[in-house]
Design an enzyme around this catalytic site. Sequence first.
Site, PDB file in Angstrom:
ATOM      1  N   ASN A  14       0.825  -1.201   0.000  1.00  0.00           N
ATOM      2  CA  ASN A  14       0.000   0.000   0.000  1.00  0.00           C
ATOM      3  C   ASN A  14       0.859   1.251   0.000  1.00  0.00           C
ATOM      4  OD1 ASN A  14      -2.219   1.875   0.733  1.00  0.00           O
ATOM      5  ND2 ASN A  14      -1.184   1.881   2.713  1.00  0.00           N
ATOM      6  N   GLU A  15       0.862   1.972  -1.097  1.00  0.00           N
ATOM      7  CA  GLU A  15       1.511   3.290  -1.196  1.00  0.00           C
ATOM      8  C   GLU A  15       2.996   3.244  -0.845  1.00  0.00           C
ATOM      9  OE1 GLU A  15      -0.784   5.994   1.169  1.00  0.00           O
ATOM     10  OE2 GLU A  15      -2.668   5.302   0.311  1.00  0.00           O
ATOM     11  N   GLN A  16       3.621   2.080  -0.964  1.00  0.00           N
ATOM     12  CA  GLN A  16       5.040   1.984  -0.665  1.00  0.00           C
ATOM     13  C   GLN A  16       5.549   0.668  -1.237  1.00  0.00           C
ATOM     14  OE1 GLN A  16       3.827   1.584   3.595  1.00  0.00           O
ATOM     15  NE2 GLN A  16       5.623   0.287   3.716  1.00  0.00           N
TER      16      GLN A  16
END
Lengths: 228, 286
Positions: free
Chosen positions: A208-210
């Site tokens: 998630n987002e990384q």
Amino acid sequence: EDVLSEEVDLEAGENHLHAFSPMLHENPQLWWPNGLGKQPLYTLQISFEAGVSNGAPCYMESDSCSCRFGFRKIETCVDETLGGGRRFFVNGHPLFIRGGNWIVSHGMLWLSRERYQTEVGFHADANLNMIRVWGGALAERPEFYDACDERGILVWQEFWITGDCNGRGVPPSDRNWPLDHELFILCVRDTVKMLRNHPSLAFWVGGNEQVPAEDVNNKLMKELRLAG
Amino acid sequence: MATPVRKLVLNSGWIAAKADAVRQTGEELTTLNVVCTDGSDVFDAEEFRPGWIAAIVPGTILNTLVNAGVFPDPFYGLNNEEIPDIAHVGRGFYTYWFCTHFALPDLFSEGDGGVLSQCTRVWLQFNGINYSADVYLNGAKLVHPNPRGMFLRRAFDVTHVANFGGENRLAVLVHPPEHPGNVDGGGQGGDHDIAKDVTAQYVEGWDWIKPIRDRNTGIWDEVAVVLTGAVTLQNPHVVTVFEGSSLAKAKLHVSVEVTNASSAACHGRLTAQVIFNSDDDGFYVV
């Protein structure tokens, strides 16, 4: 066409990946995302019939397996002229993504085929064409993907990396989590094998987002590219 | 998904009990005719003895406890506050035995023997356990090389302990995630400790959900007993590659993992067949 039989010899305890000769298929019915067309589905059935080795052609089914799939080509690229956004093409046609975020069907994992069909159906009825499965929850179940296959919902499936392991927070987390990287990769491999045939599966995302820890991310990039 | 020759899904008849309330070992729980101290049979689900309740499998321990009326449904009002959090009561509070039993046909008798013969193998398959488990069948402990991890399918070859033509007793001791974390500070993901394990992370709570008290501990996906011959197939894979840009021709690249589980060499025939599921509810081989 589309039926293939091959003789196989197996040593005691042998485990191997058998690749059939490629099968040519003409005029396939194309699978389309919700709103662009229908979602025709094909079934692949594979069986192994054991034969007596002393020359007698006596075959008996030992095991069989099957999976559903669809004919579709998904392409994606980052378009700098559109602010760095990602563009998608399905079967050569550009697709305007209308996406929804998905966490989990039920917090006590009270999951069922019917519930998945209803909830995915809501997304399709709302004219969405993609669901992103957040990495803080599950690798969604085959029943979820069956529903997406049937309703033309593309799936963005994340692996299990979130803000819980981004190195921030109070107390701070650690970007190197989970502790057992080999176990993480083992679970990824098994998950990919379980879900990879679904035509709705559009792409995998490391987290998630990384990105995951460097060694994990490198393995994901390498193995998923090889699998592709 | 695999469509084996014969498959028995174990999704009913389960009972559960808190681990520290059970005196028997896994071997004892799965030995035929074991009788408890009060004279009742462990698997006598009709009259639940103290400590044993009807279990939901697949599902989580909290799901089972809510279903049994032990705790209220956490998704109504402030009910979640009434359910002990694993951070306060410890992992042992949500460590549970799950037991069931099932019958296998007598495959070596005249009737069924002709179908599956002496080559028959029996597999016990778990599609998802969170987080780890000790598995026992008919008095034997089954060992898997990868006992931990929420997102891992596991299969045991139980041919050597299966009871053909009779009852088989299965017991599974399910352990919660090893780092359930503390959620007292609230916020996004509590103290984040859950991320040390390979499991769902939302269970420590997020901005959209309160913490899940048992961290989703349980046998959360299908359990099945599968009968095959000596050679098994797993993980079929099909890749469609279009020839040129017209999309009028495609090549199917098909593969499958083949395993000879027996101690003898084997010759056989692998067949792959593609079937089109037509719109009119029928289907036909292409």
